[in-house]
Design a protein around this motif. Sequence first.
Motif, PDB file in Angstrom:
ATOM      1  N   MET A 116     -47.135  75.365 139.970  1.00  0.00           N
ATOM      2  CA  MET A 116     -48.353  74.585 139.776  1.00  0.00           C
ATOM      3  C   MET A 116     -48.305  73.845 138.441  1.00  0.00           C
ATOM      4  O   MET A 116     -48.706  72.696 138.338  1.00  0.00           O
ATOM      5  CB  MET A 116     -49.554  75.532 139.817  1.00  0.00           C
ATOM      6  CG  MET A 116     -50.849  74.850 140.157  1.00  0.00           C
ATOM      7  SD  MET A 116     -50.834  74.227 141.828  1.00  0.00           S
ATOM      8  CE  MET A 116     -52.382  73.406 141.882  1.00  0.00           C
ATOM      9  N   TYR A 160     -45.748  72.783 136.910  1.00  0.00           N
ATOM     10  CA  TYR A 160     -44.833  71.639 136.987  1.00  0.00           C
ATOM     11  C   TYR A 160     -45.537  70.408 137.560  1.00  0.00           C
ATOM     12  O   TYR A 160     -45.451  69.315 137.014  1.00  0.00           O
ATOM     13  CB  TYR A 160     -43.636  72.013 137.868  1.00  0.00           C
ATOM     14  CG  TYR A 160     -42.710  70.854 138.168  1.00  0.00           C
ATOM     15  CD1 TYR A 160     -41.858  70.352 137.194  1.00  0.00           C
ATOM     16  CD2 TYR A 160     -42.707  70.254 139.425  1.00  0.00           C
ATOM     17  CE1 TYR A 160     -41.019  69.290 137.468  1.00  0.00           C
ATOM     18  CE2 TYR A 160     -41.864  69.188 139.712  1.00  0.00           C
ATOM     19  CZ  TYR A 160     -41.025  68.708 138.731  1.00  0.00           C
ATOM     20  OH  TYR A 160     -40.205  67.650 139.009  1.00  0.00           O
ATOM     21  N   ARG A 161     -46.288  70.632 138.651  1.00  0.00           N
ATOM     22  CA  ARG A 161     -46.996  69.514 139.288  1.00  0.00           C
ATOM     23  C   ARG A 161     -48.064  68.959 138.345  1.00  0.00           C
ATOM     24  O   ARG A 161     -48.192  67.742 138.186  1.00  0.00           O
ATOM     25  CB  ARG A 161     -47.641  69.994 140.591  1.00  0.00           C
ATOM     26  CG  ARG A 161     -48.402  68.898 141.296  1.00  0.00           C
ATOM     27  CD  ARG A 161     -49.552  69.464 142.085  1.00  0.00           C
ATOM     28  NE  ARG A 161     -50.349  68.395 142.644  1.00  0.00           N
ATOM     29  CZ  ARG A 161     -51.557  68.077 142.196  1.00  0.00           C
ATOM     30  NH1 ARG A 161     -52.083  68.706 141.176  1.00  0.00           N
ATOM     31  NH2 ARG A 161     -52.237  67.103 142.755  1.00  0.00           N
ATOM     32  N   LEU A 191     -46.570  66.858 135.719  1.00  0.00           N
ATOM     33  CA  LEU A 191     -46.229  65.510 136.200  1.00  0.00           C
ATOM     34  C   LEU A 191     -47.464  64.605 136.231  1.00  0.00           C
ATOM     35  O   LEU A 191     -47.415  63.444 135.820  1.00  0.00           O
ATOM     36  CB  LEU A 191     -45.612  65.580 137.601  1.00  0.00           C
ATOM     37  CG  LEU A 191     -44.217  66.175 137.738  1.00  0.00           C
ATOM     38  CD1 LEU A 191     -43.795  66.175 139.203  1.00  0.00           C
ATOM     39  CD2 LEU A 191     -43.199  65.397 136.918  1.00  0.00           C
ATOM     40  N   VAL A 192     -48.565  65.162 136.740  1.00  0.00           N
ATOM     41  CA  VAL A 192     -49.817  64.386 136.817  1.00  0.00           C
ATOM     42  C   VAL A 192     -50.239  63.981 135.407  1.00  0.00           C
ATOM     43  O   VAL A 192     -50.567  62.824 135.136  1.00  0.00           O
ATOM     44  CB  VAL A 192     -50.960  65.233 137.439  1.00  0.00           C
ATOM     45  CG1 VAL A 192     -52.241  64.428 137.525  1.00  0.00           C
ATOM     46  CG2 VAL A 192     -50.587  65.728 138.809  1.00  0.00           C
ATOM     47  N   ARG A 200     -48.528  63.828 132.610  1.00  0.00           N
ATOM     48  CA  ARG A 200     -47.612  62.895 131.947  1.00  0.00           C
ATOM     49  C   ARG A 200     -47.927  61.455 132.352  1.00  0.00           C
ATOM     50  O   ARG A 200     -48.019  60.562 131.516  1.00  0.00           O
ATOM     51  CB  ARG A 200     -46.165  63.250 132.331  1.00  0.00           C
ATOM     52  CG  ARG A 200     -45.120  62.474 131.549  1.00  0.00           C
ATOM     53  CD  ARG A 200     -43.735  62.857 131.967  1.00  0.00           C
ATOM     54  NE  ARG A 200     -43.471  62.536 133.381  1.00  0.00           N
ATOM     55  CZ  ARG A 200     -42.314  62.724 133.982  1.00  0.00           C
ATOM     56  NH1 ARG A 200     -41.318  63.258 133.323  1.00  0.00           N
ATOM     57  NH2 ARG A 200     -42.142  62.407 135.249  1.00  0.00           N
ATOM     58  N   LYS A 201     -48.134  61.295 133.644  1.00  0.00           N
ATOM     59  CA  LYS A 201     -48.434  59.967 134.170  1.00  0.00           C
ATOM     60  C   LYS A 201     -49.776  59.454 133.608  1.00  0.00           C
ATOM     61  O   LYS A 201     -49.883  58.307 133.162  1.00  0.00           O
ATOM     62  CB  LYS A 201     -48.524  60.077 135.700  1.00  0.00           C
ATOM     63  CG  LYS A 201     -48.388  58.791 136.438  1.00  0.00           C
ATOM     64  CD  LYS A 201     -48.311  59.116 137.919  1.00  0.00           C
ATOM     65  CE  LYS A 201     -48.463  57.867 138.726  1.00  0.00           C
ATOM     66  NZ  LYS A 201     -48.455  58.078 140.141  1.00  0.00           N
ATOM     67  N   PRO A 236     -55.498  69.101 149.630  1.00  0.00           N
ATOM     68  CA  PRO A 236     -54.299  69.715 149.024  1.00  0.00           C
ATOM     69  C   PRO A 236     -54.360  71.236 148.942  1.00  0.00           C
ATOM     70  O   PRO A 236     -53.349  71.884 148.735  1.00  0.00           O
ATOM     71  CB  PRO A 236     -54.276  69.109 147.608  1.00  0.00           C
ATOM     72  CG  PRO A 236     -55.056  67.859 147.712  1.00  0.00           C
ATOM     73  CD  PRO A 236     -56.126  68.126 148.727  1.00  0.00           C
ATOM     74  N   ALA A 237     -55.564  71.804 149.118  1.00  0.00           N
ATOM     75  CA  ALA A 237     -55.675  73.266 149.089  1.00  0.00           C
ATOM     76  C   ALA A 237     -54.760  73.893 150.136  1.00  0.00           C
ATOM     77  O   ALA A 237     -54.302  75.012 149.971  1.00  0.00           O
ATOM     78  CB  ALA A 237     -57.113  73.679 149.350  1.00  0.00           C
ATOM     79  N   VAL A 296     -51.862  73.208 150.674  1.00  0.00           N
ATOM     80  CA  VAL A 296     -50.549  73.412 150.062  1.00  0.00           C
ATOM     81  C   VAL A 296     -50.665  74.418 148.914  1.00  0.00           C
ATOM     82  O   VAL A 296     -49.872  75.354 148.802  1.00  0.00           O
ATOM     83  CB  VAL A 296     -49.971  72.076 149.542  1.00  0.00           C
ATOM     84  CG1 VAL A 296     -48.676  72.306 148.783  1.00  0.00           C
ATOM     85  CG2 VAL A 296     -49.738  71.108 150.691  1.00  0.00           C
ATOM     86  N   PHE A 297     -51.678  74.248 148.066  1.00  0.00           N
ATOM     87  CA  PHE A 297     -51.773  75.077 146.856  1.00  0.00           C
ATOM     88  C   PHE A 297     -52.160  76.523 147.170  1.00  0.00           C
ATOM     89  O   PHE A 297     -51.715  77.438 146.499  1.00  0.00           O
ATOM     90  CB  PHE A 297     -52.795  74.491 145.881  1.00  0.00           C
ATOM     91  CG  PHE A 297     -52.486  73.086 145.461  1.00  0.00           C
ATOM     92  CD1 PHE A 297     -51.175  72.658 145.330  1.00  0.00           C
ATOM     93  CD2 PHE A 297     -53.497  72.182 145.189  1.00  0.00           C
ATOM     94  CE1 PHE A 297     -50.872  71.368 144.955  1.00  0.00           C
ATOM     95  CE2 PHE A 297     -53.205  70.887 144.806  1.00  0.00           C
ATOM     96  CZ  PHE A 297     -51.898  70.476 144.695  1.00  0.00           C
ATOM     97  N   LEU A 332     -49.400  79.125 148.057  1.00  0.00           N
ATOM     98  CA  LEU A 332     -48.329  79.411 147.102  1.00  0.00           C
ATOM     99  C   LEU A 332     -48.400  80.910 146.771  1.00  0.00           C
ATOM    100  O   LEU A 332     -49.488  81.487 146.747  1.00  0.00           O
ATOM    101  CB  LEU A 332     -48.512  78.591 145.821  1.00  0.00           C
ATOM    102  CG  LEU A 332     -48.396  77.067 145.969  1.00  0.00           C
ATOM    103  CD1 LEU A 332     -48.691  76.382 144.640  1.00  0.00           C
ATOM    104  CD2 LEU A 332     -47.024  76.661 146.456  1.00  0.00           C
TER     105      LEU A 332
END
Lengths: 256, 276
Positions: A1, A3-4, A7-8, A10-11, A73-74, A76-77, A80
């Motif tokens: 989580m 990591y994702r 990424l968000v 950083r963008k 998205p839940a 997917v999340f 985990l």
Amino acid sequence: MTYREFLVMRKALLWFIGCTTGLMLLMVIVQFSQYRGGNLSTDLNELHVPVAWVVTIFAAIFGVALGNASREPARVFWVLPSERWKLALQIVAVDAAGIVVAYAGVLAAAVAFFLLAGLFEPANLRGSIDWAGVARSLVFVYAVYGWSALVGILGRRVAYCGLASLPFLLLWTMFSNVRGAFGELVRLPILVNPFSVYAMGFTLSHPATDLDKPMAHSLLRLAVAGGWETPILLATALLTCAIAVVLWQRAEVLSA
Amino acid sequence: MIPLRIDHLCKRYGDRLAVDDLSLSIERGTVFGLIGRNGAGKSSAIACVLGLIRTTSGEVSLFGEPLQPKTFDRIAYVPEINCLDAWMTPLQHIEFRRRCFSRFDRTLMGELMERFEIEPTRTLRKLSKGQRQAVALALAFSQRPELMILDEPASGLDPVLQRRLLDAIVSIAADGMTVVFSSHQIGHVEQAAERIGIIDKGRLVLEADVDQLREKRFIVEAVFEDGRLLREYANGDAADVEERLRALAPVAVSRRPMTLEQVFFSTIGASKEYGG
């Protein structure tokens, strides 16, 4: 989580700091083209305040992460192999770190603006950065983030619902200055409104404050000593985030 | 250890009973196809199994114990709606999954990306709907789960990719993985599943081996002199039905095994509505 979220973040940071820097450069250009003499004067000691106001927008946008992550998205999340509350805290932690970077970026851009403007006209930079003020401002921004997270998860059926918390808090602050019964009513829970607490904390410490203003008068009773607003803002931030995390953990996935 | 066991599962949304007393037990290495109309309760049942929604009553056990977060290391789930972040590239999704799932297999993922013709460095937003679904499926396969739950896995895939998906399901089941998949497309279930469950209005109305269905369920047709055709579904003893039809003095009586589609329609009693 993490990591994702990284990424968000950083963008988003690239966009936010890029936009802020671009805006500063634009202001330098305008300043230069409009120069008619005089000089640019600022007190670095108080620079943390306008920077905090700008970064609240970033925080309110990022506060929606929990609410949005509990929508489609839940699926997917929430499958985990980790406890849901841990996943939620990972999101909050990365956002908290991102907010610090956003704040530092805007602060740096603001200082750079005055330095750059000094190339074109006399610039008078007084004082130095008030780091205690920066810390207080960051706590204020976290409190705004917490509100966005809480509203976002409560109204998660609407994407980005948490963003509504920003105008709501501002309007609440505005109406808190209304005299009469309505003003009294909205002032009752005013301590959980980070904008009111932060703005009043700053204003009360200012020599030119009109203490006859209703909200100032109310909050003055609490202003026993300097720095009283930081613990209140911190408590608001922690409480709102905690409630949001608990709600996230207990939520059911929204049907498609 | 039974990978999935559901006992008397009920899920109610207000007045509506989405899943009604569902009991099911799926053995290891089985490909189980769940068939039903839209809103029949397939997705709700799956969401209950995965803890995405709370059950109203009943119990679900995975690998012999109630669902726990660590259990998800042994399960892969592909939802009907593609929920993968569209701003991420397949490579970023791979890295995300690799960090989350202890058994994630990058080599297998590479092979599947080739098989499904996935471009690794383009964001999902720039991929076709079918390719996005293929990414989701490849990620699920690469987790090397013991139980794979696929909700409408072939939706959005073109016929070639559908064929490859079904082949992949059959081959992983041969390796001992259990697959539960729901579908509207009965042909897919017929091709891949060994065992099926038909769900209608939240209830499991039929659970059987596909081969047994083929052996036991027949359509018996009688043709009369005036050209009329009388058709009856026979469940089990087709000879009895044939006997009954012969008593009506038809020109000819014939018997043929039902297709899964015919089993489905006869089971949910919608044959007239669907012109079957």
